[in-house]
Motif scaffolding. Structure first.
Motif, PDB file in Angstrom:
ATOM      1  N   GLU A  74       0.835  -1.204   0.000  1.00 14.99           N
ATOM      2  CA  GLU A  74       0.000   0.000   0.000  1.00 14.99           C
ATOM      3  C   GLU A  74       0.872   1.257   0.000  1.00 14.99           C
ATOM      4  O   GLU A  74       2.087   1.196   0.157  1.00 14.99           O
ATOM      5  N   ALA A  75       0.226   2.402  -0.157  1.00 17.50           N
ATOM      6  CA  ALA A  75       0.938   3.673  -0.099  1.00 17.50           C
ATOM      7  C   ALA A  75       1.156   4.088   1.354  1.00 17.50           C
ATOM      8  O   ALA A  75       0.390   3.684   2.243  1.00 17.50           O
ATOM      9  N   PRO A  76       2.160   4.888   1.627  1.00 20.84           N
ATOM     10  CA  PRO A  76       2.340   5.425   2.986  1.00 20.84           C
ATOM     11  C   PRO A  76       1.153   6.296   3.390  1.00 20.84           C
ATOM     12  O   PRO A  76       0.582   7.009   2.569  1.00 20.84           O
ATOM     13  N   TYR A 122       8.578   9.807  -5.895  1.00 14.94           N
ATOM     14  CA  TYR A 122       9.517   8.995  -5.131  1.00 14.94           C
ATOM     15  C   TYR A 122       9.616   7.617  -5.781  1.00 14.94           C
ATOM     16  O   TYR A 122       8.675   7.136  -6.390  1.00 14.94           O
ATOM     17  N   GLN A 175      10.623   3.607  -4.523  1.00 18.18           N
ATOM     18  CA  GLN A 175      10.813   2.807  -3.321  1.00 18.18           C
ATOM     19  C   GLN A 175      11.385   1.462  -3.701  1.00 18.18           C
ATOM     20  O   GLN A 175      10.760   0.692  -4.438  1.00 18.18           O
ATOM     21  N   PHE A 226       5.948   6.242  -6.404  1.00 14.98           N
ATOM     22  CA  PHE A 226       4.849   6.932  -5.743  1.00 14.98           C
ATOM     23  C   PHE A 226       4.877   8.411  -6.102  1.00 14.98           C
ATOM     24  O   PHE A 226       5.924   9.058  -6.033  1.00 14.98           O
ATOM     25  N   PHE A 257      -0.121  10.486  -0.630  1.00 16.75           N
ATOM     26  CA  PHE A 257       0.521   9.650  -1.635  1.00 16.75           C
ATOM     27  C   PHE A 257      -0.514   8.995  -2.546  1.00 16.75           C
ATOM     28  O   PHE A 257      -1.616   8.651  -2.116  1.00 16.75           O
ATOM     29  N   GLY A 258      -0.126   8.818  -3.801  1.00 19.71           N
ATOM     30  CA  GLY A 258      -0.920   8.017  -4.708  1.00 19.71           C
ATOM     31  C   GLY A 258      -0.717   6.537  -4.424  1.00 19.71           C
ATOM     32  O   GLY A 258       0.122   6.168  -3.609  1.00 19.71           O
ATOM     33  N   PRO A 259      -1.473   5.650  -5.118  1.00 21.23           N
ATOM     34  CA  PRO A 259      -1.412   4.211  -4.833  1.00 21.23           C
ATOM     35  C   PRO A 259      -0.152   3.532  -5.349  1.00 21.23           C
ATOM     36  O   PRO A 259       0.124   2.398  -4.981  1.00 21.23           O
TER      37      PRO A 259
END
Lengths: 112, 113
Positions: free
Chosen positions: A40-42, B35, B37, B90, B104-106
């Protein structure tokens, strides 16, 4: 310029407490805390501005020591839903724009 | 409000191909950012923008381009994809003034073969 988080990982039993630390070598304008579940997103938890303010959100609170450029996240009486990866994000003043850079995260696992 | 939206959710590219990751927000936020990750690396800032027509580099900008023609949209372009760009991307947005949370987006999961 990434902030440094510690510990890298924590394993708790439900009801136990935990502290996650975040430190920077730069003078900070603010510290953000986020939690991310797997895949999931933060998700935003709280933000602390310079001034040494402490904030709370139910059983999760945080402090910001402006002199030491350190912040700590306190999780009290942990619940299973607290499991996830916690990130601190820090802002330094950079002209008119403020970059938000993140630490590498602390993986928190709460066991029943 | 839809918040921050990203497309596509998944993408597989071959080395050398180009593509654009789309990001949009409907909250009238001035500040938008990208970003990446990677496992054990946290979130690393690629590029950011404080308003339409203004962009700047973050920590890891090489291999990526951005533009901001409107407040709502902030696309990320990979000019010539490399396996090292395999990551989850993201997009995020927030109000620029003090003390505001970042949304944040998904995310987009990108694999470069």
């Amino acid at each position: 310029q990434q902030p440094v988080q510690s510990p890298q990982a924590v394993i708790l039993r439900e009801g136990e407490d935990a502290v996650i630390n975040c430190s920077s070598s730069k003078a900070l304008y603010s510290v953000h805390w986020y939690r991310q579940k797997h895949g999931e997103a933060p998700v935003f938890l709280m933000i602390l501005l310079k001034g040494g303010e402490q904030k709370g959100h139910e059983k999760i609170s945080a402090s910001f020591n402006e002199k030491k450029q350190q912040s700590s996240l306190y999780l009290t009486a942990s619940q299973l839903s607290y499991s996830g990866t916690y990130f601190c994000g820090t802002e330094i003043e950079a002209g008119s724009a403020r970059q938000l850079t993140f630490g590498s995260g602390t993986q928190l696992t709460v066991l029943p | 409000n839809a918040g921050v939206t990203q497309t596509p959710k998944f993408q597989v590219l071959k080395t050398g191909q180009s593509m654009t990751l789309q990001c949009a927000q409907d909250m009238n936020h001035e500040y938008m950012s990208w970003y990446r990750q990677d496992p054990g690396m946290g979130l690393r800032l690629i590029h950011y923008s404080v308003g339409a027509g203004i962009t700047d580099q973050g920590e890891v900008p090489n291999g990526y381009n951005v533009s901001r023609s409107t407040t709502e949209d902030f696309p990320l372009r990979l000019l010539s994809a490399a396996p090292s760009q395999t990551s989850v991307y993201f997009c995020a947005s927030r109000l620029l003034r003090t003390g505001n949370e970042q949304f944040f987006g998904p995310g987009t999961r990108l694999t470069v073969l």
